[in-house]
Design an enzyme around this catalytic site. Structure first.
Site: not given
Length: 552
Positions: A293, A427, A450, A461, A498
């Protein structure tokens, strides 16, 4: 109960009293010496004695701490024989009438000044070697080294440990290390890793009056808890048992492949949120960084992180992980605290309309800075770029155009730029539905479970336990993952996971049967995941899958 933060070196837990190590103070007689020949003789005897001592410390370090620490004492011996250092000491005695101790000290500082000017963290860290070497000679000139002695296992606190001090500590009485100074590449850090002892560096808030108090050294979260309450103590004793279990798993599984019993190879990498997490990834045998990140470079800043700042960060990461790949995620504003210099509110930055790659493309000038830094890092090692929150093909195409423009700029400026694969983080539901089109533009997919859960099931989550009827294994989510894998494979690109679900070993078999090629997880979960993979035989009938069925 008191707490203070530090940079974690080893992900472990130690519980015990605090012992504060104090380096013996040395005074220097700075009055001019009257007999230079006598001082030269004293200095030469101490130098030769110190060279012999380095050989003894080398053997001790090799046996107890490994070759990385042992090599330091070879370096010390070479420094003691360095012509420039020796001549500077002699000149200080003869020309400046210094006594031997002060002459050695001044010569060491002169050498330190040369190293400190080098713009490289590793080289600057070698300043510790110089001062440790000089301190050894000075101690011998002043009558020898005073050893630290305590009579029970303790968490040892110091401003910093020199290699000589660290190696000579009685290890059966050391539960862990805490230092005010240091870095994750300091000798204390190397020693702690070799001994598998939890350690914190840069823990500046620890107070001397806590000496003898019971403490918890939390190398998982990077904190020291002093005078813990009963509940906290019970919690950490349980965590400590889990850490011991993971260490046993590490010794059994480290170096072994992530391979099922029927020979199916799976890539397992580490999610890394900041540079301090890199060593944990390596310690847990990660096959690379599956998601780094970059957000932390922008968090809380008053101005843009410039190209050099970003490049140096990526370079350090790539060099630390070589030859393993490093996947850099472009900044996702909604996953980080809003940067002050953007002049936008938290409410604005977290709106779904301003997420991920879209926000970056809204300000191409800032985005170019990040892309240029990434391209430069790609000239050093295996760098791959991943785009978060993609919702349409144009976002990927525009990014590819920017990358090409940045590459051409760097070429004109004579700055090396490497090639790097471009991946897409799946995502959003939109990305799942157009996965076939996106796969034509990408070198790989990574599924961020996520956010995919959040935007598919309208649930976070992290708060799922408090939501009635929320299903962490929702069939729609499993179907979305499966369809993404199939789309990627139709176009010949690998597909990994991931998000947190990748570390859920209850789902490992199901994901592998879907065709998932690899995982990127928290470093602490790499070995449990490897264990789960190695226990599988995909030739056997599938386990019941209540949440996913490819025939439905």
């Amino acid at each position: 109960m008191n707490q203070c933060k530090g940079a974690s070196v080893v992900a472990g837990v130690a519980i015990g009293p605090l012992y504060f190590y104090q380096r013996p103070e040395r005074c220097y007689d700075m009055t001019p010496c009257e007999d230079a020949a006598a001082e030269l003789e004293r200095m030469e005897q101490a130098r030769q004695q110190s060279i012999a001592q380095q050989k003894v410390l080398y053997e001790k370090a090799l046996a107890e701490a490994g070759p990385d620490i042992a090599a330091v004492f070879d370096v010390h011996a070479l420094m003691l024989e360095d012509d420039e250092f020796v001549e500077t000491v002699k000149e200080n005695i003869v020309s400046h009438h210094m006594r031997a101790e002060y002459a050695v000290r001044c010569a060491a500082y002169a050498m330190v000044d040369r190293f400190a000017e080098v713009d490289d963290e590793y080289m600057r860290a070698r300043v510790d070697d110089i001062m440790d070497m000089a301190r050894g000679v000075i101690y011998l000139l002043q009558g020898g080294v005073e050893e630290a002695v305590w009579d029970e296992p303790a968490i040892v606190v110091a401003e910093e440990f020199t290699p000589s001090e660290a190696v000579q500590l009685d290890k059966k009485y050391v539960l862990g290390f805490v230092t005010h100074l240091g870095s994750t590449i300091s000798h204390t850090s190397i020693l702690a890793r070799s001994m598998e002892l939890p350690a914190l560096v840069k823990c500046k808030e620890v107070q001397p009056e806590w000496a003898g108090h019971l403490a918890i050294l939390d190398g998982l979260e990077g904190r020291l808890i002093v005078d813990p309450d009963v509940d906290t103590l019970v919690k950490y004793r349980r965590i400590q048992e889990e850490v011991v279990h993971r260490k046993k798993l590490l010794r059994r599984l480290k170096g072994k492949p992530n391979e099922t019993m029927d020979g199916h190879i799976v890539k397992v990498m580490a999610n890394v949120n900041k540079l301090e997490d890199v060593q944990a990834a390596k310690d847990n045998d990660a096959e690379g960084v599956g998601k780094f990140r970059t957000d932390f470079l922008f968090v809380g800043q008053n101005s843009d992180p410039d190209e050099e700042t970003q490049f140096n960060c990526y370079k350090e990461l790539v060099q630390a992980m070589k030859p393993q790949p490093v996947l850099l995620a472009t900044v996702d504003w909604a996953s980080a605290e809003p940067a002050r210099y953007l002049n936008i509110t938290k409410e604005e930055v977290t709106e779904i309309s301003s997420r991920g790659i879209r926000r970056s493309l809204m300000d191409p000038a800032k985005f170019r800075v990040q892309l240029r830094a990434m391209l430069r890092a790609a000239a050093i090692g295996d760098v791959r770029i991943m785009l978060p929150m993609v919702t349409n093909v144009k976002e990927v195409q525009y990014t590819k155009d920017l990358i090409q423009e940045c590459r051409q700029e760097l070429a004109r400026e004579g700055i090396p730029a490497g090639t790097m694969q471009l991946g897409i983080v799946i995502e959003t539901s939109a990305a799942v539905w157009i996965a076939d089109e996106l796969a034509k533009e990408a070198d790989f997919f990574t599924i961020g479970t996520n956010d995919l859960m959040q935007y598919t099931c309208v649930v976070d989550r992290n708060t799922m336990e408090d939501i009635p009827f929320a299903d962490p294994y929702h069939p729609a989510l499993m179907h979305a993952i499966y369809e993404t894998v199939k789309a990627g494979h139709r176009h010949g690109i690998p597909v990994g996971i991931c998000g947190e679900m990748g570390a859920d070993t209850a789902l490992t078999e199901h994901f592998l049967r879907m065709g998932v090629d690899g995982f990127s997880v928290n470093p602490a979960m790499i070995l449990p995941l490897r264990n789960a993979i190695r226990d599988l035989d995909l030739r056997e009938p599938a386990s019941p899958v209540p949440v996913w069925n490819e025939n439905k």
